[in-house]
Each structure stands twice: as structure tokens, then as C-alpha cells.
Write a protein that holds these residues in place. Structure first.
Motif, PDB file in Angstrom:
ATOM      1  N   ILE A  14       0.850  -1.209   0.000  1.00  0.00           N
ATOM      2  CA  ILE A  14       0.000   0.000   0.000  1.00  0.00           C
ATOM      3  C   ILE A  14       0.880   1.252   0.000  1.00  0.00           C
ATOM      4  N   PHE A  73      -7.632  -6.076  -0.086  1.00  0.00           N
ATOM      5  CA  PHE A  73      -7.408  -5.025  -1.096  1.00  0.00           C
ATOM      6  C   PHE A  73      -8.742  -4.554  -1.684  1.00  0.00           C
ATOM      7  N   LEU A  77      -8.197  -4.814  -8.410  1.00  0.00           N
ATOM      8  CA  LEU A  77      -6.999  -5.632  -8.639  1.00  0.00           C
ATOM      9  C   LEU A  77      -6.759  -5.911 -10.121  1.00  0.00           C
TER      10      LEU A  77
END
Lengths: 101, 462
Positions: free
Chosen positions: B153, B429, B436
Motif C-alpha cells: 500500500i 485489497f 486488482l
């Protein structure tokens, strides 16, 4: 890192009839809280006290009842051969309320 | 469009990534886009930092040692006595979902929580294997150490303001028995994306973050002078700059920024919290670390990990072997210490974030290394068991009040919907709002790669 438990926990109990109510715990260590019920000086029940602030013991056997609030005090995890803690223990953190049936 | 970090690359309609944009992406990766570069690009308007800041935050609570699934969140009350253990299940506020009696507050929050009961991994039953799976989404490879999720991140989105993007509380995981690789480093992403370790106990009355104190004998102005001198030396170095020296610069810059940041000082001032709030989290190392996690998220940290314990030796922790020696945790530790401590702090965190409107902006992931053996061992404990365990998520855009997967009658293997660690990472995520399929990062050798090679658990999203 050594686990730190700060301050001294303290709570106030109030009795209405047989129903006991606890205040929030100041300096709450966040460990197990339990009601300890005694009749005529002998411990007869321990009941989890974290989820609810009130408790009424269902037993109506005649006698002198006392209720107090305890929390677990962690010092270390040492245990004896039977698996009981040797140093860590429950400690009383409230006044004792009393009633008679 | 494809995102490499915060840089958006055009994609050929119907043909995926264009050769030109792939080469551009590779160049962006090669350039490193380390923190100072990113800031420069942001300052010049070349990078849409607003786009990056839109992603949600994450707080991971890592239960070092690992609770037994049968004693916590996947109970089997109808199993034989030596399987079902000593505890009883209680009903939660979600019809049909029952958990251990020693999580009474969590039971009242179950409508916000998604349990994953079919989690498993296929590698060895060491703590370190589980830590690496659950914190990097990868099996261990000593030739290419994989980065912690928070470091990814940090690499992709960078910091917000002066605060580091990735913080680990209260300290790093130490000895858990089988090596030094615990999955809590930036790995191949380099030093600029190392987590910031608090290395201090926020439950202590004398709590201070060592890195934020001007060392004795130094004044702020003297440090300022030293920083300027360092910058001059760095300028000379840049003539022969390599990626590693650039990353070194970023680390220095981050350290100096943190040292002088009033924002950071405010965030770490846990003593400014009302006493009742501190009590509600629990006056202990774990509880106050959870409270600190909330403060850090409020102050702009993107990813916070709270390690519930830093070792499994010589203290009450989840590693319930009951061996009578250095790993002598038993049901009593669970009942009196561990379950209540977790229940109290975890539900405080949910309530607190919800009250401030931050729960929708923050994924909370409760993770561990593995499960514990279905059969209670001869000493009354349970040993390591990676073939089945339960972890859970809430917050962000995770749909609570549901259970993913199940295990067989004795909790020994997934019965349906088997889930592996990378899927949990992918779900985190996605819970943070990251697409993604369009977001990539520079992998080893700077080649753009997916953030994790797995698909999110679709069931967890509304």
C-alpha cells in the motif's frame, strides 16, 4: 515486549432488591470480569460479568448473600502441576453488596 | 486504464495493455517512483494523488500464536469431548451463527463481521509460514522476500501528509520458533517502504515514541542544520545515484518529516484520549495498541497492523500447547485473559470507528497463522494445524453478518468454499476499494505485477 496492565481497576456496585448493578470499570484491564456470589460466607457461584452490567442471582435458598465484582489480574502465565495459575489471580475491584433471604 | 502506483496508463480497447503503455509502465517502475519522486510528481500535478487517497484504510489485528478454531469461531458442540473442547457456543445477533461464549460482545457485533471458516494453507505448520502467508499473500522465497501488505500500500499509494503509510504496533514480531522472516518487512520494495514500528507500549504511563523525540543534547535547530548538511551531501551523491541510494534518501526524508511533524506528535499523544475511551479499549498493551491504531488511521496512516503479542514463549498467548514448559498456555489463559482481552478491544474498535464514521472507510482484518489440532492433546492443549481455521473481516465495503465456507464435523478440513491466504489478502485489497484488475505495482526487477495473485472472495461484497 512485556505486557503492561496500567492502573488499578475499580467499580461501584448498587443493589436494588436482589438485583446488583455495576458501574463501568475505571482503569479496566479488559480481562475477565465476574460476579462472585457467597451465601453465609461460602462462595456458591461465579458468573461472567463482562457482557451485562446487571445481575440477579436466581438461587432463593434462605441465607445471608454477598456479591462482589472481580477481574483477572495477569502477572505471568506460570502454572502448577495441576494447571492452576500460581501468581496471576482474580482480584476484587468493587464494594460488596449484601442481602438476606 | 491501468494503474501503476498512482500513474494511469492507457489500455488498447479489446486488447488489454498497449505495447507503448506497457513500456511506459515499465519505465515508471524502473524509475522507482519512490516517495520523493511521487511527491514531486504530485506537486507538478502529474499524479492524481486524490485518486490514491480515495482508497480506504486497513487495520489488521494479528493474533500471534493462533487461536484454535474449535475453541473460538468454529465450534463443534456435537463432536466428541476430546474434539469439542471445554467451551460452549453462544448465539450471535446473526441467526444461526454461533461463536464461543467468551466473546459475548463480539456476538452482538456479528451482523458487521464476516467469518471465513474454511481458511487453510498447505505448507509447514510453523508460525513463520503462517505469518508470511497472511501478511504477504505468498509462500516464503529467501531469494525474493515478499513485502508486507502495508508496504505494498505504501509503494502503490504513498503516504498521506507527514504520516507513514504503514505502521506496525506495538512492535515487530520476534521469536516465534523457526527463523527471522515474519512477513513484516518491505522485502524487495526496499527501505523506503519498510513499516514504521512503534517499538513502544502505549499502555505505559510513560509512553513515548522514541523516534519522535529529539535526542538528548540536540536542539531542533541543530537537527535542522544537520538535515541541510545531509541534503548537500545527498546532492553530491545523486550524481552517481542508484535505486538503493534513492531509497535511502526517502528513508531519511521520512524519518526527518516524522521527527518534526506536529501531526505525528498529535497522533501518538494517546494520553489526550478521554479516560473512559481508554478504559473501553482495555488498559493493556493490546487494547491501547488498538486505540492507537484508530488514532493513526484518523491521522492519515493507510495501513496499521496490531500484533497481539510479539512472541509465543513465556507468556499468555494464543499458542495453546499446554506443554507444561515454555509453551504452557491452556484453556484458562483463553478464558480469563485472551478471549476477554480480544473481545473488549476489538468491539471497542468497531464501535469507535463506526461512531466517527470511519468504519466504512476502514477494513478491519483479524488474521492468524493457522488453526489448532481438532483433537485436544494429552496435556489438554491443541497444537499447530494449518489445514483449517477461521479468520474474519469487517468494515470497508465488506458485507458483514455472513459466514464463508465451513469445515467438517471435527473442524479438520474445509467442507466447502476452501479459502487460501492470498484470497484473504485480495479480499482486503478489494475491501479497501482497490481494483486488482487495473492496479499494479513494480515487482522484483521492476516489472509491473498484480498486487496479489488471487481473486477476492466475491461473497463478501454486496
Amino acid at each position: 515486549m512485556e505486557q503492561k496492565f496500567d492502573g488499578t481497576p475499580k467499580a461501584e456496585l448498587r443493589l436494588e432488591g436482589r438485583r446488583v448493578t455495576r458501574s463501568d470499570v475505571a482503569n479496566d484491564w479488559g480481562l475477565m470480569l465476574r460476579w462472585v456470589v457467597k451465601r453465609d460466607g461460602k462462595e456458591i457461584a461465579t458468573v461472567a460479568a463482562r457482557a451485562d452490567a446487571t445481575y440477579e442471582h436466581p438461587d432463593k435458598t434462605p441465607g445471608h448473600y454477598e456479591i462482589e465484582l472481580q477481574t483477572w489480574k495477569y502477572v505471568n502465565y506460570a502454572k502448577d502441576a495441576k494447571g492452576e495459575f500460581t501468581v496471576s489471580k482474580f482480584v476484587t475491584i468493587s464494594n460488596v453488596v449484601k442481602y438476606k433471604i | 486504464m491501468l494503474n501503476v502506483g498512482n500513474v494511469r496508463m492507457p489500455v488498447c480497447r479489446g486488447h488489454g495493455l498497449s505495447r507503448r503503455s506497457f513500456l511506459s509502465a515499465g519505465t515508471a517502475g524502473l524509475a522507482g517512483l519512490v516517495l520523493p519522486d511521487l511527491l514531486k510528481l504530485e506537486a507538478s500535478g502529474a499524479v492524481k494523488s486524490k485518486n490514491g487517497s480515495k482508497i480506504r484504510n486497513c487495520i489488521t489485528i494479528f493474533l500471534v500464536g493462533s487461536p484454535g478454531q474449535l475453541d473460538t469461531w468454529d465450534m463443534k458442540p456435537d463432536a466428541p469431548e476430546n474434539v469439542r473442547g471445554k467451551f460452549k457456543p453462544i448465539q450471535t445477533n446473526v441467526n444461526g451463527v454461533r461463536i464461543c461464549e467468551h466473546f459475548p460482545l463480539m456476538a452482538r457485533h456479528m451482523d458487521q463481521i464476516a467469518l471465513i471458516r474454511s481458511l487453510h494453507h498447505k505448507t509447514g505448520a510453523t508460525h513463520e509460514n503462517g505469518q508470511r502467508w497472511m501478511m504477504t499473500g505468498h509462500d516464503f522465497n529467501p531469494d525474493s522476500v515478499k513485502p508486507h501488505v502495508g508496504s505494498i500500500i505504501s509503494r502503490v499509494y504513498g503516504p498521506k501528509g507527514d504520516m507513514p503509510a504503514n505502521v506496525i504496533l506495538p512492535g515487530k514480531i520476534g521469536n516465534t520458533g523457526a527463523g527471522d522472516f515474519h512477513g513484516q518487512t518491505a522485502g524487495y520494495l526496499g527501505s523506503a517502504h519498510e513499516p514504521f514500528f512503534l517499538n513502544a507500549d502505549p499502555a505505559r504511563p510513560d509512553f513515548k515514541v522514541g523516534d519522535l523525540d529529539v535526542p538528548p543534547g540536540e536542539s531542533s535547530s541543530r537537527l535542522d542544520n544537520r538535515k541541510r548538511l545531509l541534503e548537500q551531501v545527498d546532492e553530491l551523491q545523486r550524481r552517481t545515484e542508484t535505486r538503493s541510494t534513492t531509497q535511502h534518501d526517502a528513508s531519511y526524508e521520512r524519518a526527518f518529516r516524522l521527527l518534526f511533524s506536529s501531526e505525528a506528535k498529535r497522533a501518538f499523544a494517546i494520553d489526550q484520549e478521554p479516560e473512559k475511551v481508554r478504559d473501553r479499549y482495555g488498559r493493556n498493551t493490546f487494547g491501547q495498541s488498538c486505540l492507537m491504531a484508530r488514532r493513526l488511521i484518523e491521522s492519515g496512516v493507510r495501513y496499521v497492523t496490531v500484533n497481539h503479542f510479539d512472541t509465543v514463549f513465556g507468556l499468555s498467548c494464543w499458542d495453546m500447547h499446554a506443554d507444561g514448559g515454555g509453551l504452557n498456555n491452556t484453556y484458562l489463559d483463553y478464558e480469563r485473559h485472551l478471549c476477554p482481552q480480544f473481545d473488549w478491544a476489538f468491539t471497542a474498535l468497531i464501535d469507535d470507528l463506526k461512531q466517527s464514521g470511519l468504519l466504512e472507510e476502514t477494513v478491519i482484518a483479524v488474521l492468524s497463522e493457522f488453526g489448532r489440532t481438532p483433537q485436544v492433546n494429552g496435556r489438554g492443549g491443541r497444537d499447530h494445524y494449518p489445514a483449517a481455521w477461521t479468520n474474519f473481516l469487517c468494515g470497508g465495503n465488506i458485507k458483514g453478518g455472513q459466514v464463508v465456507g465451513s469445515t467438517d464435523k471435527i473442524g479438520s478440513r474445509p467442507n466447502d468454499s476452501p479459502i487460501e491466504p492470498p484470497q484473504v489478502i485480495a479480499t482486503i485489497f478489494k475491501g479497501m476499494g482497490i481494483d486488482l484488475d487495473t492496479t499494479m505495482m513494480p515487482g522484483p526487477g521492476e516489472r509491473p505485477i498484480r498486487l496479489v495473485e488471487a481473486e477476492p472472495i466475491r461473497q463478501l461484497f454486496a
